[in-house]
Design an enzyme around this catalytic site. Structure first.
Site, PDB file in Angstrom:
ATOM      1  N   ASP A   1       0.886  -1.160   0.000  1.00 25.84           N
ATOM      2  CA  ASP A   1       0.000   0.000   0.000  1.00 25.84           C
ATOM      3  C   ASP A   1       0.924   1.209   0.000  1.00 25.84           C
ATOM      4  O   ASP A   1       1.663   1.432   0.969  1.00 25.84           O
ATOM      5  CB  ASP A   1      -0.879  -0.014   1.253  1.00 25.84           C
ATOM      6  CG  ASP A   1      -1.869   1.140   1.291  1.00 25.84           C
ATOM      7  OD1 ASP A   1      -1.625   2.156   0.596  1.00 25.84           O
ATOM      8  OD2 ASP A   1      -2.874   1.039   2.015  1.00 25.84           O
TER       9      ASP A   1
ATOM     10  N   LYS B   1      -1.246  15.090  -9.705  1.00 26.07           N
ATOM     11  CA  LYS B   1      -0.488  14.804 -10.924  1.00 26.07           C
ATOM     12  C   LYS B   1       0.426  15.962 -11.294  1.00 26.07           C
ATOM     13  O   LYS B   1       1.557  15.743 -11.750  1.00 26.07           O
ATOM     14  CB  LYS B   1      -1.451  14.474 -12.079  1.00 26.07           C
ATOM     15  CG  LYS B   1      -2.194  13.151 -11.898  1.00 26.07           C
ATOM     16  CD  LYS B   1      -1.236  11.999 -11.668  1.00 26.07           C
ATOM     17  CE  LYS B   1      -1.946  10.657 -11.535  1.00 26.07           C
ATOM     18  NZ  LYS B   1      -0.988   9.544 -11.284  1.00 26.07           N
TER      19      LYS B   1
ATOM     20  N   SER C   1       1.975   9.441 -14.722  1.00 21.98           N
ATOM     21  CA  SER C   1       1.202  10.640 -14.426  1.00 21.98           C
ATOM     22  C   SER C   1      -0.099  10.555 -15.215  1.00 21.98           C
ATOM     23  O   SER C   1      -0.784   9.537 -15.178  1.00 21.98           O
ATOM     24  CB  SER C   1       2.010  11.895 -14.790  1.00 21.98           C
ATOM     25  OG  SER C   1       1.277  13.071 -14.544  1.00 21.98           O
TER      26      SER C   1
ATOM     27  N   TYR D   1      -7.346  15.414  -7.931  1.00 17.94           N
ATOM     28  CA  TYR D   1      -6.550  14.471  -8.723  1.00 17.94           C
ATOM     29  C   TYR D   1      -5.501  15.217  -9.550  1.00 17.94           C
ATOM     30  O   TYR D   1      -4.322  14.840  -9.570  1.00 17.94           O
ATOM     31  CB  TYR D   1      -7.486  13.678  -9.640  1.00 17.94           C
ATOM     32  CG  TYR D   1      -6.783  12.770 -10.619  1.00 17.94           C
ATOM     33  CD1 TYR D   1      -6.250  11.558 -10.209  1.00 17.94           C
ATOM     34  CD2 TYR D   1      -6.681  13.115 -11.966  1.00 17.94           C
ATOM     35  CE1 TYR D   1      -5.610  10.721 -11.114  1.00 17.94           C
ATOM     36  CE2 TYR D   1      -6.049  12.291 -12.868  1.00 17.94           C
ATOM     37  CZ  TYR D   1      -5.518  11.091 -12.449  1.00 17.94           C
ATOM     38  OH  TYR D   1      -4.886  10.270 -13.348  1.00 17.94           O
TER      39      TYR D   1
END
Length: 306
Positions: free
Chosen positions: A59, A155, A137, A151
């Site tokens: 994880d 990135k 990415s 999000y």
């Protein structure tokens, strides 16, 4: 880069691009350390006689576990030639709708996880005199869009980190490639997504429309995972590799539109930018900071070492 077979470590190997990469690598006879939060999802992977598969639970929100898995993989397989940081998911919905827990989890998975992975792998790459880090990415790392603000933040963050890292480790013979895929049928709007709780205030807005389409699975996806995986492996093992690699016609078009618009806006601001310089009075140019350095990675068409 060493001659084939190479040893690859791939995070997020249970599905999507990570799974496609592991499948492609094993088919080519490479040695692969594949990781996933649930290693049982990797049970069906079967390497050919010429390939080797090593698996582990990982994880990427757990920095200690990242270090342990990298250490275990390097010791079990003898070396690490290419580290692929692929684990991640998309939080979809308006930024205001995202809970604090959702924001923190998105950042820990998509941004700080890759940073910790790079830190854990670099000592091994330096000690053996080279290697490559591949950070997955997105086209969202070059152009923001409503409904994916958190999000996109992660990135854009990894793009900045790994572009800077590339310049830091070039002298050790370590290359860095940032991969920017477009949409695919599994991944961003597939199983690897999380939705915010809809707020009536955003009903009918672009963010709400995107969330609804993602939830219903009604967004077009152009990317072929197998072709993308093959392209990543080809580039990573070729004689040269770019700092950034766009995958998919939608990624190319989206990134191009974003860069073109940003460049046009920058040019419109040139006079304002120049007007804020220090007035030295002697015609000399003030000292440029790191952002103005003539770095190889900032020159158009620059290529990285193997």
């Amino acid at each position: 880069m060493t001659a084939s077979p190479r040893t690859w470590l791939v995070t997020g190997s249970s599905a999507g691009l990570g799974r496609a990469l592991v499948t492609e690598l094993l088919a080519r006879g490479e040695t692969v350390a594949a990781t996933a939060r649930d290693p049982r999802t990797l049970a069906e992977l079967r390497p050919p006689a010429s390939g080797t598969l090593w698996t582990a639970r990982l994880d990427v929100t757990d920095p200690e576990r990242i270090r342990q898995v990298v250490d275990d993989a390097a010791h079990a397989l003898g070396r690490l030639d290419v580290v692929v940081s692929n684990a991640g998911y998309a939080l979809v919905g308006a930024a205001e709708e995202a809970s604090g827990e959702q924001v923190d989890r998105q950042i820990r998975t998509n941004l700080t996880g890759p940073i910790h992975l790079a830190q854990a792998a670099l000592p091994y790459l330096r000690a053996q005199g080279g290697g490559r880090i591949i950070q997955i990415s997105s086209m969202a790392g070059q152009r923001g869009s409503p409904g994916t603000a958190v999000y996109c933040a992660t990135k854009w963050g990894v793009e900045g980190f790994f572009e800077s890292l590339a310049a830091e480790v070039k002298g050790f013979g370590i290359g860095v490639t940032i991969v920017e895929p477009g949409t695919v049928r599994t991944g961003f709007f597939g199983r690897s997504k999380e939705l915010t709780t809809a707020s009536p205030a955003y009903a009918g807005t672009p963010a709400a429309i995107l969330r609804r389409r993602a939830q219903d699975g009604r967004l077009p996806c152009r990317g072929d995972l197998a072709k993308m995986a093959a392209a990543v492996v080809d580039v990573a093992t070729g004689p040269t590799a770019p700092l950034r690699l766009a995958l998919g016609s939608d990624a190319y078009a989206t990134i191009r539109r974003g860069l073109t618009a940003r460049l046009a806006e920058l040019e419109d601001q040139r006079q304002i930018a120049v007007s804020t310089d220090l007035n030295t009075g002697d015609g000399s140019t003030p000292h440029r900071g790191p952002e103005g350095s003539d770095d190889a990675y900032h020159r158009p068409g620059a290529r990285q070492p193997r």
